[in-house]
Design a protein around this motif. Structure first.
Motif, PDB file in Angstrom:
ATOM      1  N   GLY A   1     -15.373  29.744 -67.227  1.00  0.00           N
ATOM      2  CA  GLY A   1     -16.734  30.268 -67.281  1.00  0.00           C
ATOM      3  C   GLY A   1     -16.896  31.265 -68.404  1.00  0.00           C
ATOM      4  N   MET A   2     -17.702  32.283 -68.155  1.00  0.00           N
ATOM      5  CA  MET A   2     -18.007  33.291 -69.166  1.00  0.00           C
ATOM      6  C   MET A   2     -17.186  34.548 -68.936  1.00  0.00           C
ATOM      7  SD  MET A   2     -22.182  32.909 -69.318  1.00  0.00           S
ATOM      8  CE  MET A   2     -22.387  32.807 -67.540  1.00  0.00           C
TER       9      MET A   2
ATOM     10  N   ARG B   1     -17.617  32.978 -54.664  1.00  0.00           N
ATOM     11  CA  ARG B   1     -16.353  32.220 -54.654  1.00  0.00           C
ATOM     12  C   ARG B   1     -16.163  31.466 -55.966  1.00  0.00           C
ATOM     13  NH1 ARG B   1     -18.098  31.948 -49.327  1.00  0.00           N
ATOM     14  NH2 ARG B   1     -19.143  29.921 -49.532  1.00  0.00           N
ATOM     15  N   PHE B   2     -17.262  30.930 -56.513  1.00  0.00           N
ATOM     16  CA  PHE B   2     -17.162  30.295 -57.834  1.00  0.00           C
ATOM     17  C   PHE B   2     -16.719  31.307 -58.888  1.00  0.00           C
ATOM     18  CE2 PHE B   2     -19.725  26.100 -57.934  1.00  0.00           C
ATOM     19  CZ  PHE B   2     -19.159  25.705 -56.738  1.00  0.00           C
ATOM     20  N   ALA B   3     -17.295  32.505 -58.805  1.00  0.00           N
ATOM     21  CA  ALA B   3     -16.935  33.546 -59.769  1.00  0.00           C
ATOM     22  C   ALA B   3     -15.465  33.923 -59.618  1.00  0.00           C
ATOM     23  CB  ALA B   3     -17.819  34.771 -59.578  1.00  0.00           C
ATOM     24  N   ARG B   4     -14.981  33.944 -58.369  1.00  0.00           N
ATOM     25  CA  ARG B   4     -13.572  34.252 -58.144  1.00  0.00           C
ATOM     26  C   ARG B   4     -12.684  33.160 -58.725  1.00  0.00           C
ATOM     27  NH1 ARG B   4     -14.041  35.461 -53.189  1.00  0.00           N
ATOM     28  NH2 ARG B   4     -13.253  33.581 -52.150  1.00  0.00           N
ATOM     29  N   SER B   5     -13.091  31.902 -58.539  1.00  0.00           N
ATOM     30  CA  SER B   5     -12.327  30.793 -59.121  1.00  0.00           C
ATOM     31  C   SER B   5     -12.314  30.878 -60.642  1.00  0.00           C
ATOM     32  CB  SER B   5     -12.924  29.456 -58.676  1.00  0.00           C
ATOM     33  OG  SER B   5     -12.746  29.248 -57.289  1.00  0.00           O
ATOM     34  N   ALA B   6     -13.453  31.266 -61.219  1.00  0.00           N
ATOM     35  CA  ALA B   6     -13.506  31.437 -62.681  1.00  0.00           C
ATOM     36  C   ALA B   6     -12.530  32.512 -63.126  1.00  0.00           C
ATOM     37  CB  ALA B   6     -14.922  31.788 -63.124  1.00  0.00           C
ATOM     38  N   GLY B   7     -12.404  33.577 -62.329  1.00  0.00           N
ATOM     39  CA  GLY B   7     -11.442  34.630 -62.656  1.00  0.00           C
ATOM     40  C   GLY B   7     -10.018  34.123 -62.626  1.00  0.00           C
ATOM     41  N   HIS B   8      -9.692  33.272 -61.620  1.00  0.00           N
ATOM     42  CA  HIS B   8      -8.350  32.687 -61.575  1.00  0.00           C
ATOM     43  C   HIS B   8      -8.110  31.803 -62.806  1.00  0.00           C
ATOM     44  CE1 HIS B   8      -7.948  34.355 -57.696  1.00  0.00           C
ATOM     45  NE2 HIS B   8      -8.568  33.419 -56.999  1.00  0.00           N
TER      46      HIS B   8
ATOM     47  N   GLN C   1      -9.520  32.130 -65.715  1.00  0.00           N
ATOM     48  CA  GLN C   1      -9.362  32.996 -66.883  1.00  0.00           C
ATOM     49  C   GLN C   1      -7.939  33.528 -66.982  1.00  0.00           C
ATOM     50  OE1 GLN C   1     -12.405  35.991 -66.498  1.00  0.00           O
ATOM     51  NE2 GLN C   1     -14.073  34.521 -66.769  1.00  0.00           N
ATOM     52  N   SER C   2      -7.362  33.884 -65.823  1.00  0.00           N
ATOM     53  CA  SER C   2      -5.980  34.368 -65.815  1.00  0.00           C
ATOM     54  C   SER C   2      -5.025  33.265 -66.282  1.00  0.00           C
ATOM     55  CB  SER C   2      -5.610  34.829 -64.407  1.00  0.00           C
ATOM     56  OG  SER C   2      -4.268  35.256 -64.352  1.00  0.00           O
ATOM     57  N   ALA C   3      -5.239  32.034 -65.773  1.00  0.00           N
ATOM     58  CA  ALA C   3      -4.399  30.906 -66.189  1.00  0.00           C
ATOM     59  C   ALA C   3      -4.565  30.622 -67.680  1.00  0.00           C
ATOM     60  CB  ALA C   3      -4.747  29.667 -65.376  1.00  0.00           C
ATOM     61  N   GLN C   4      -5.792  30.720 -68.178  1.00  0.00           N
ATOM     62  CA  GLN C   4      -6.040  30.461 -69.589  1.00  0.00           C
ATOM     63  C   GLN C   4      -5.353  31.489 -70.474  1.00  0.00           C
ATOM     64  OE1 GLN C   4      -7.176  27.934 -71.049  1.00  0.00           O
ATOM     65  NE2 GLN C   4      -7.396  28.706 -73.136  1.00  0.00           N
ATOM     66  N   ARG C   5      -5.336  32.746 -70.029  1.00  0.00           N
ATOM     67  CA  ARG C   5      -4.636  33.774 -70.807  1.00  0.00           C
ATOM     68  C   ARG C   5      -3.144  33.457 -70.916  1.00  0.00           C
ATOM     69  NH1 ARG C   5      -8.447  37.213 -68.197  1.00  0.00           N
ATOM     70  NH2 ARG C   5      -7.031  37.629 -66.460  1.00  0.00           N
ATOM     71  N   LEU C   6      -2.567  32.946 -69.827  1.00  0.00           N
ATOM     72  CA  LEU C   6      -1.154  32.557 -69.865  1.00  0.00           C
ATOM     73  C   LEU C   6      -0.930  31.377 -70.808  1.00  0.00           C
ATOM     74  CD1 LEU C   6      -0.239  32.849 -66.065  1.00  0.00           C
ATOM     75  CD2 LEU C   6       0.410  34.412 -67.908  1.00  0.00           C
ATOM     76  N   LEU C   7      -1.859  30.410 -70.790  1.00  0.00           N
ATOM     77  CA  LEU C   7      -1.738  29.264 -71.696  1.00  0.00           C
ATOM     78  C   LEU C   7      -1.852  29.701 -73.156  1.00  0.00           C
ATOM     79  CD1 LEU C   7      -3.861  26.572 -69.797  1.00  0.00           C
ATOM     80  CD2 LEU C   7      -1.371  26.628 -70.067  1.00  0.00           C
ATOM     81  N   VAL C   8      -2.732  30.646 -73.415  1.00  0.00           N
ATOM     82  CA  VAL C   8      -2.879  31.162 -74.783  1.00  0.00           C
ATOM     83  C   VAL C   8      -1.601  31.858 -75.225  1.00  0.00           C
ATOM     84  CG1 VAL C   8      -4.080  32.892 -76.184  1.00  0.00           C
ATOM     85  CG2 VAL C   8      -5.394  31.337 -74.737  1.00  0.00           C
ATOM     86  N   GLU C   9      -1.035  32.667 -74.351  1.00  0.00           N
ATOM     87  CA  GLU C   9       0.205  33.364 -74.697  1.00  0.00           C
ATOM     88  C   GLU C   9       1.335  32.374 -74.938  1.00  0.00           C
ATOM     89  OE1 GLU C   9       2.652  36.203 -75.872  1.00  0.00           O
ATOM     90  OE2 GLU C   9       0.516  36.491 -75.418  1.00  0.00           O
ATOM     91  N   LEU C  10       1.421  31.335 -74.098  1.00  0.00           N
ATOM     92  CA  LEU C  10       2.446  30.307 -74.289  1.00  0.00           C
ATOM     93  C   LEU C  10       2.219  29.558 -75.598  1.00  0.00           C
ATOM     94  CD1 LEU C  10       4.891  28.843 -73.064  1.00  0.00           C
ATOM     95  CD2 LEU C  10       3.285  27.281 -71.947  1.00  0.00           C
ATOM     96  N   GLY C  11       0.959  29.231 -75.889  1.00  0.00           N
ATOM     97  CA  GLY C  11       0.645  28.555 -77.146  1.00  0.00           C
ATOM     98  C   GLY C  11       1.009  29.405 -78.345  1.00  0.00           C
ATOM     99  N   LYS C  12       0.785  30.703 -78.241  1.00  0.00           N
ATOM    100  CA  LYS C  12       1.125  31.621 -79.336  1.00  0.00           C
ATOM    101  C   LYS C  12       2.638  31.636 -79.575  1.00  0.00           C
ATOM    102  CE  LYS C  12      -1.233  35.336 -79.158  1.00  0.00           C
ATOM    103  NZ  LYS C  12      -1.732  36.686 -78.785  1.00  0.00           N
ATOM    104  N   GLN C  13       3.407  31.691 -78.482  1.00  0.00           N
ATOM    105  CA  GLN C  13       4.868  31.693 -78.615  1.00  0.00           C
ATOM    106  C   GLN C  13       5.374  30.376 -79.208  1.00  0.00           C
ATOM    107  OE1 GLN C  13       6.566  32.568 -74.780  1.00  0.00           O
ATOM    108  NE2 GLN C  13       5.409  34.468 -74.545  1.00  0.00           N
TER     109      GLN C  13
END
Length: 463
Positions: free
Chosen positions: A145-146, A220-227, A229-241
């Motif tokens: 989401g946003m 609940r949708f907003a909470r799922s979006a937060g989860h 976002q957390s997963a996406q941050r991990l994917l970005v960090e993995l992609g960077k490495q």
């Protein structure tokens, strides 16, 4: 609700005197945010602006502009508007209007020295976004989401501008209640009732049913979006490495890529594309690219077309290159859509400039002063010559040093491991009628080089 907004604004840690702006349409959401932001900005010593974009799509557009301007004038709020003519887009009117609106808002921010742009997106907007992305089959990034605040250079036309959504955790019902309690005047955009637009259809037909069957689903949708976002941050960090591990100059090392599993390769490629500002491909397209990169024969001249570039493999390296079109004589152009080159040979003279731009060849020829321990072309001699620049036609020869034999330009390309797709667009420079001085990607002919006096070394760089 003011406390929620104030906390969100404080989270931005704006310095005193900073400029902030509101994307002010005049609708209920942005009108409530105008009321909140104006008060908060005064209390924090911030420079507050309201920016309005006039699309001209509605017969009421002039009246909306007048309402916004008058509201801001009555409250002493700095106001600016921008009229835009909607350009056709293959993605539909709704998406074209969104893209042009944000581009115009970015321009207004830069013109007024504003570093933070506020939008009135709220919790229900977040729920709609997540649902629409789910219906489109989006991945983790789409389901995020946003963000409450983020840079959006592709939308706003450049980096360094923060787009913040301080009402993202506020429900639409709370905004409507605030507007009634404080008698906030606002306009109603009739297009919001047009169910032909996907978002409107979700808002008008799907969301009420969800609210009836699953009360509080927005949170609940907003909470799922937060989860997500957390997963996406991990994917970005993995992609960077993984990019650090696989990057070899400007290209990727196939040997290092082979050490990763399929999911990590796809994540790496998505991250690499994102870093280069390229549009994100579908999962199926990415899987096909991965297969071709890993399974093509070692000597294959692999070229996969992306809407923004070509992905090529050469000697176990992966390159992102411009998409070429062909000129009237079959010569490659720097990018699709350029005007055909009618002058394959361009005459010029050097008058001592540090560089000369050659638009027809897509780059700049630099004349660097030679160092004390370097040889170079005599500057006085070069000023007197009638020079030319052109693309290679075949048969050209170059002698790089007195103790080295004269070899064909083609031989030098092969010896220097210059990929085949680069060779046709690398120009050569010479003295009329046909004495070669320099070949881009290779170097200078030694015939007119000297060790003493004023000397220059030629260097080519694409724009």
């Amino acid at each position: 609700m003011f406390d929620v907004f104030a906390d969100a604004l404080d989270a931005l840690a704006l310095p005193p005197g900073a400029g902030i702006a509101l994307a002010y349409s005049g609708g209920i959401d942005s009108s409530v945010l105008l009321d909140l932001a104006a008060a908060a900005a005064r209390g924090r010593g911030l420079q507050f602006h309201a920016f309005h974009i006039h699309h001209g799509l509605s017969p009421n557009a002039d009246a909306w502009l007048a309402h916004c301007e008058q509201t801001c004038a009555a409250r002493g709020i700095a106001f600016a508007a921008r009229r835009i003519a909607l350009a056709p887009s293959g993605n539909g009117v709704e998406e074209a209007a969104r893209l042009q609106r944000y581009a115009a808002l970015g321009d207004l921010c830069r013109e007024h020295g504003v570093g933070w742009l506020l939008t009135a997106h709220h919790q229900d907007d977040q729920a709609e976004t997540v649902l629409l992305q789910l219906l489109r089959g989006s991945g983790v990034a789409g389901l995020s989401g946003m963000d409450a605040a983020n840079e959006a250079p592709s939308l706003l036309g450049g980096a360094g501008l923060i787009m913040a959504r301080p009402l993202l955790h506020v429900a639409r019902a709370e905004i409507e209640s605030y507007a009634r309690t404080h008698a906030i005047a606002h306009i109603d955009d009739e297009s919001n009732s047009d169910a032909r637009y996907a978002r409107n259809a979700v808002r008008l037909q799907v969301m009420p049913l969800l609210a009836q069957l699953f009360p509080g689903f927005q949170q609940r949708f907003a909470r799922s979006a937060g989860h997500a976002q957390s997963a996406q941050r991990l994917l970005v960090e993995l992609g960077k490495q993984d990019l650090r591990q696989c990057l070899q100059g400007e290209c990727l090392d196939i040997g290092e890529i082979r050490k990763l599993d399929a999911d990590r390769i796809d994540n790496l490629l998505r991250y690499w594309f994102g870093e280069r500002g390229l549009r994100m491909p579908s999962s199926a397209w990415l899987a096909e690219l991965r297969t071709q990169l890993l399974e093509a024969k070692a000597d294959a001249q692999l070229c996969v077309t992306h809407p923004d570039c070509h992905i090529r493999r050469h000697r176990d390296r992966v390159f992102l290159t411009p998409r070429y079109s062909l000129g009237p004589r079959g010569e490659p152009r720097r990018a699709v859509g350029e005007t055909p080159d009618e002058k394959p040979v361009q005459a010029f003279a050097w008058a001592g400039e540090a560089s000369i731009a050659f638009a027809d060849f897509g780059g700049v020829l630099h004349f660097d002063p030679a160092g004390a321990d370097e040889t170079g072309i005599g500057a006085a001699w070069l000023r007197e010559q009638s020079l030319f620049i052109r693309l290679r036609s075949g048969g050209e020869r170059l002698k790089l040093a007195p103790n080295r034999p004269t070899k064909s330009v083609k031989y030098h390309y092969q010896a220097m491991d210059i990929p085949s797709w680069e060779r046709p667009v690398l120009p050569i420079v010479g003295v009329a009628p046909d004495k070669l001085l320099f070949a881009a990607g290779i170097g200078m002919d030694c015939a007119h080089q000297q060790a003493a006096g004023e000397r220059v070394r030629l260097r080519w760089r694409f724009d």
